[in-house]
Write an enzyme that holds these catalytic residues in place. Structure first.
Site, PDB file in Angstrom:
ATOM      1  CG  HIS A 514      -2.323   0.446   1.150  1.00 40.52           C
ATOM      2  ND1 HIS A 514      -2.386   1.608   0.263  1.00 40.52           N
ATOM      3  CD2 HIS A 514      -3.549  -0.129   1.515  1.00 40.52           C
ATOM      4  CE1 HIS A 514      -3.547   1.976  -0.079  1.00 40.52           C
ATOM      5  NE2 HIS A 514      -4.590   1.598   0.726  1.00 40.52           N
ATOM      6  CG  ASP A 518      -2.985   4.762  -3.424  1.00 45.10           C
ATOM      7  OD1 ASP A 518      -2.342   4.225  -2.003  1.00 45.10           O
ATOM      8  OD2 ASP A 518      -2.605   6.038  -4.085  1.00 45.10           O
TER       9      ASP A 518
END
Length: 541
Positions: A514, A518
């Site tokens: 992450h 995204d």
């Protein structure tokens, strides 16, 4: 107290190194295991990691500069610590004072100094434990291919050494007689510890060995484990002995207790071409080594079904197996990835009807054979070119968006998992990718993968579909930002045009970091991948 980091010797023939790039700058915090710099050697560009914690106080060699091995590279210590003495003050003056003292006392202590340093006789060379990988701290002698008293030519394989990544053949860069062996098979020692002494026949080296061992790291006993044998720093040995000798004791099988395969390069090549499993071949060469005629005369035998160890009812029983260097490295790297990279997972299911038909038609071409995995690797490579964020790598101070696509393909071996890399996969055809993957898989099973064949991946594909696994999740192969887990193709009822029909689907799971990828970015990548997989003709037009 500050720690001085010198230019490391990252290969056995390295005399100087060039700093390709610094991944830390002065003032940055450094943790043990952090990559300090990328250093270009005479063989490759390697990542050099820190074995100390603290603050980077000084950089001695700038990017693009070249220096000899053991030249001051950097200094790590406590923030604000005075290091002037290490640069041009006390340390330099201390050396000067010692030099002057030595000069003044030469006439009195010349003979005793000579005794203490044990100056090497003419033609004698001390061979130390080499650093065969950039993260190697110690090595284990898996086997000796030469005995004390044997004649050694430059290029002969001296020993097989187990590192934290693989078992490599270590060849001699000198000619002479093997006068002394410092580590027995199964013993481990730190890099630069005494490994062997080579010189003219009959030379007494007992004092040299004794004095060297007193300074070096003490060897510790360890059972050699099955590892992947990579090529030695020189890719091919100049000579491979095939002289016939009576095998030691009852050793006639191709594998020792460690599970490694002893075979000449020619025998391995012939076995790979004929599809012969070297584990089933008995060697007739030196120490049970497989040679050419063993492959030529090999007749496959019926395989035995493995049976678990018999244990009486109600009796507790277990076997302990020491962790190999490779297994330790896998544990360290995966634990670091799992607990430092914030993983999240995106699951999809693709329609494989067109992929099945495409593969059947493609494989109808003479001398052509591609697998579903080859198609997935190619599709991923093309999709990554459109989504460079997924083709990225995370570093503490920056993010690297790769414009090239090197896809790592996970391969299971006896003692762990290897990830050979298909480089520039987007530029290769499906048959080329298939040939590369098959070659890597064969090398992995025969313990012949080279270090540079497992480095540089920008994305990874792990496929357990051939084992009947429908879906699973994987741990990211850092510093990559993502890994794709590929499941089995399953025949099942599906809805098409409002009708329930028999279809074929495949589940995939994309694990993302992450910090770099995204959720929306990962989802868009999977949509592009879906277009290629469900319409495979788009990959070749």
């Amino acid at each position: 107290m500050a720690e001085v980091i010198n230019m490391p010797r990252l290969s056995d023939t390295m005399e100087e190194g060039t700093v390709a790039s610094w991944l830390k700058k002065v003032g940055d915090k450094v943790e043990e295991g952090d990559i300090l710099a990328e250093i270009e050697t005479d063989k490759a560009t390697m990542e050099f990691e820190s074995f100390n914690e603290g603050t980077l106080l000084h950089i001695g060699i700038q990017e693009g500069e070249t220096a000899k091995v053991d030249t001051l590279l950097a200094i790590i210590g406590e923030e604000g610590e005075d290091i002037s003495g290490y640069l041009n003050g006390d340390a330099t003056s201390d050396v000067a004072e010692k030099t002057e003292d030595t000069t003044l006392e030469t006439s009195e202590s010349e003979s005793s100094d000579a005794d203490d340093t044990q100056e090497l006789p003419e033609g004698v060379t001390v061979v130390t434990m080499p650093r065969l990988s950039d993260t190697m701290e110690e090595g284990t002698v898996a086997s000796w291919l030469k005995n004390v008293g044997d004649e050694v030519e430059e290029g002969d394989i001296l020993a097989e050494i187990e590192t934290d990544k693989a078992t490599m053949e270590f060849e001699s860069f000198q000619s002479g007689n093997l006068l002394y062996i410092g580590l027995n098979e199964g013993e481990s020692a730190k890099v630069d510890s005494l490994l062997a002494i080579i010189g003219p026949e009959g030379t007494d080296v007992s004092n040299i060995a004794k004095n060297f061992k007193s300074e070096g790291a003490e060897a510790k006993k360890e059972t050699p484990k099955a590892e992947v044998k990579k090529e030695a720093p020189k890719a091919e040995p100049k000579k491979v002995e095939e002289k016939k000798e009576a095998p030691k004791a009852s050793v006639s099988n191709t594998t020792s207790t460690s599970g490694r395969i002893f075979a000449s390069p020619l025998a391995k090549k012939m076995a790979n071409e004929k599809g012969v499993d070297l584990n089933q071949v008995k060697g007739s060469g030196e120490n049970g080594r497989i040679v050419k005629k063993d492959i030529e005369n090999f007749t496959p035998a019926a395989q035995n079904t493995s049976v678990g160890k018999f244990v009486a009812t109600g009796q507790e029983d277990f076997d302990e197996v020491p962790n190999s260097n490779m297994r330790k490295a896998i544990a360290k790297n995966l634990a670091k990835s799992k607990f430092t990279a914030p993983h999240y997972y995106l699951n999809v299911e693709f329609d494989m009807e067109n992929a099945i038909a495409f593969r059947q038609q493609y494989n109808s071409i003479p001398d052509t054979k591609i697998s579903y995995n080859d198609m997935i690797v190619k599709a991923c490579a093309l999709a990554l070119k459109q989504h460079p964020q997924v083709n990225s790598q995370w570093f503490d101070d920056r993010m690297r968006l790769n414009n090239h696509v090197h896809i790592g393909v996970a391969v299971a071996v006896a003692d762990g998992l290897l990830v050979p890399v298909v480089k520039f996969a987007n530029e290769q055809s499906l048959p080329q990718i298939g040939a590369a993957v098959r070659e890597f898989a064969g090398k992995a099973r025969n313990k012949k993968l080279a270090l540079d064949e497992m480095e540089g991946s920008t994305f990874t594909v792990s496929n357990l579909g051939m084992f009947g696994i429908d879906s699973f999740t994987s741990i990211i192969n850092q510093p990559n930002s993502a890994i794709l887990s590929v499941g089995n193709i399953v025949e099942k009822p599906v809805v098409k045009n409002g009708q329930i029909v028999v279809g074929n689907t495949m589940k995939l799971c994309l694990a993302c970091d992450h910090r770099t990828v995204d959720g929306a970015t990962g989802a868009q990548f999977l949509q592009t991948l879906k277009g290629y997989i469900e319409n495979p003709l788009t990959m070749v037009v």
